[in-house]
Design a protein around this motif. Structure first.
Motif, PDB file in Angstrom:
ATOM      1  N   UNK A 133      -0.643   2.777 -13.657  1.00 64.20           N
ATOM      2  CA  UNK A 133       0.541   2.057 -14.130  1.00 64.20           C
ATOM      3  C   UNK A 133       0.806   0.766 -13.353  1.00 64.20           C
ATOM      4  N   UNK A 134       0.385   0.733 -12.097  1.00 66.05           N
ATOM      5  CA  UNK A 134       0.655  -0.441 -11.265  1.00 66.05           C
ATOM      6  C   UNK A 134      -0.524  -1.409 -11.189  1.00 66.05           C
ATOM      7  N   UNK A 135      -1.691  -0.961 -11.627  1.00 63.02           N
ATOM      8  CA  UNK A 135      -2.884  -1.791 -11.500  1.00 63.02           C
ATOM      9  C   UNK A 135      -3.469  -1.773 -10.099  1.00 63.02           C
ATOM     10  N   UNK A 136      -3.056  -0.805  -9.288  1.00 56.03           N
ATOM     11  CA  UNK A 136      -3.552  -0.677  -7.923  1.00 56.03           C
ATOM     12  C   UNK A 136      -4.840   0.141  -7.911  1.00 56.03           C
ATOM     13  N   UNK A 137      -5.569   0.047  -6.813  1.00 56.90           N
ATOM     14  CA  UNK A 137      -6.763   0.858  -6.612  1.00 56.90           C
ATOM     15  C   UNK A 137      -6.351   2.226  -6.065  1.00 56.90           C
ATOM     16  N   UNK A 158       0.866  -1.180   0.000  1.00 63.10           N
ATOM     17  CA  UNK A 158       0.000   0.000   0.000  1.00 63.10           C
ATOM     18  C   UNK A 158       0.899   1.225   0.000  1.00 63.10           C
ATOM     19  N   UNK A 159       0.491   2.231  -0.744  1.00 61.14           N
ATOM     20  CA  UNK A 159       1.257   3.473  -0.862  1.00 61.14           C
ATOM     21  C   UNK A 159       0.394   4.625  -0.392  1.00 61.14           C
ATOM     22  N   UNK A 160       0.970   5.511   0.406  1.00 57.31           N
ATOM     23  CA  UNK A 160       0.296   6.737   0.815  1.00 57.31           C
ATOM     24  C   UNK A 160       1.002   7.905   0.144  1.00 57.31           C
ATOM     25  N   UNK A 161       0.230   8.733  -0.551  1.00 53.08           N
ATOM     26  CA  UNK A 161       0.768   9.964  -1.137  1.00 53.08           C
ATOM     27  C   UNK A 161       0.114  11.115  -0.391  1.00 53.08           C
ATOM     28  N   UNK A 162       0.933  11.933   0.248  1.00 50.45           N
ATOM     29  CA  UNK A 162       0.430  13.007   1.091  1.00 50.45           C
ATOM     30  C   UNK A 162       1.171  14.307   0.777  1.00 50.45           C
ATOM     31  N   UNK A 163       0.662  15.391   1.294  1.00 55.18           N
ATOM     32  CA  UNK A 163       1.273  16.701   1.081  1.00 55.18           C
ATOM     33  C   UNK A 163       0.217  17.785   1.153  1.00 55.18           C
ATOM     34  N   UNK A 183      -9.683  -0.034   6.798  1.00 50.12           N
ATOM     35  CA  UNK A 183      -8.967  -1.179   7.379  1.00 50.12           C
ATOM     36  C   UNK A 183      -9.082  -2.439   6.523  1.00 50.12           C
ATOM     37  N   UNK A 184     -10.294  -2.852   6.203  1.00 50.88           N
ATOM     38  CA  UNK A 184     -10.480  -4.082   5.430  1.00 50.88           C
ATOM     39  C   UNK A 184      -9.952  -3.957   4.002  1.00 50.88           C
ATOM     40  N   UNK A 185     -10.102  -2.786   3.416  1.00 48.65           N
ATOM     41  CA  UNK A 185      -9.632  -2.568   2.043  1.00 48.65           C
ATOM     42  C   UNK A 185      -8.111  -2.668   1.974  1.00 48.65           C
ATOM     43  N   UNK A 186      -7.429  -2.087   2.952  1.00 46.12           N
ATOM     44  CA  UNK A 186      -5.974  -2.042   2.927  1.00 46.12           C
ATOM     45  C   UNK A 186      -5.320  -3.353   3.341  1.00 46.12           C
ATOM     46  N   UNK A 187      -6.065  -4.235   3.978  1.00 40.57           N
ATOM     47  CA  UNK A 187      -5.507  -5.528   4.394  1.00 40.57           C
ATOM     48  C   UNK A 187      -4.961  -6.319   3.214  1.00 40.57           C
ATOM     49  N   UNK A 188      -5.604  -6.207   2.070  1.00 42.19           N
ATOM     50  CA  UNK A 188      -5.203  -6.972   0.884  1.00 42.19           C
ATOM     51  C   UNK A 188      -4.014  -6.359   0.156  1.00 42.19           C
ATOM     52  N   UNK A 189      -3.755  -5.083   0.368  1.00 47.87           N
ATOM     53  CA  UNK A 189      -2.681  -4.401  -0.350  1.00 47.87           C
ATOM     54  C   UNK A 189      -3.131  -3.973  -1.734  1.00 47.87           C
ATOM     55  N   UNK A 190      -2.206  -3.382  -2.459  1.00 49.46           N
ATOM     56  CA  UNK A 190      -2.496  -2.948  -3.817  1.00 49.46           C
ATOM     57  C   UNK A 190      -3.304  -1.671  -3.900  1.00 49.46           C
ATOM     58  N   UNK A 191      -3.063  -0.739  -2.975  1.00 48.00           N
ATOM     59  CA  UNK A 191      -3.801   0.521  -2.938  1.00 48.00           C
ATOM     60  C   UNK A 191      -2.855   1.712  -2.946  1.00 48.00           C
TER      61      UNK A 191
END
Length: 127
Positions: free
Chosen positions: A44-48, A23-28, A84-92
């Motif tokens: 590009x990564x196929x992530x949500x 999981x990636x967080x982009x902040x600023x 919480x449940x969404x991020x458990x799987x990764x790919x976000x």
């Protein structure tokens, strides 16, 4: 960045969530390009792509409207419970201007965007 995502072999620490994809967080600060970058990375990564501000509005994760600031009053507990449940799987790829209420274990990579003040002023003024 996309190469890092696709070939991530980081060993999880004891207090992290075990997931197949990171999981990636982009902040600023508002106006730095978080949503634009998050959209590109997700595509590009196929992530949500999870735009927290949009989730708050669409999923009623707020405590009402602040008419003085012209924004929803974010309910951090509701946001965290929903994610919480969404991020458990990764790919976000999550984008939000704040990050202090997210548990550290959720994210494998945090990107903090900055923009020169003159450019930032013009972007925000145009909104």
């Amino acid at each position: 960045l996309v190469r890092l995502i696709r070939h991530s072999s980081l060993e999880p620490e004891a207090d992290t969530m075990v997931k197949e994809r990171p999981n990636i967080l982009i902040t600023g600060t508002p106006g730095t390009g978080k949503t634009s970058l998050a959209s590109i990375v997700a595509k590009l990564s196929g992530f949500q792509h999870i735009e927290v501000g949009k989730w708050v509005k669409d999923r009623d994760l707020h405590d009402g409207w602040d008419s003085e600031l012209s924004c929803y009053i974010l309910n951090e507990d509701k946001v965290c419970d929903t994610l919480e449940d969404v991020l458990k799987c990764g790919g976000n790829v999550v984008d939000h201007h704040g990050c202090d209420f997210f548990p550290e274990r959720w994210f494998d990579l945090v990107v903090v965007l900055q923009t020169e003040n003159g450019i930032l002023y013009e972007r925000l003024h145009q909104r």
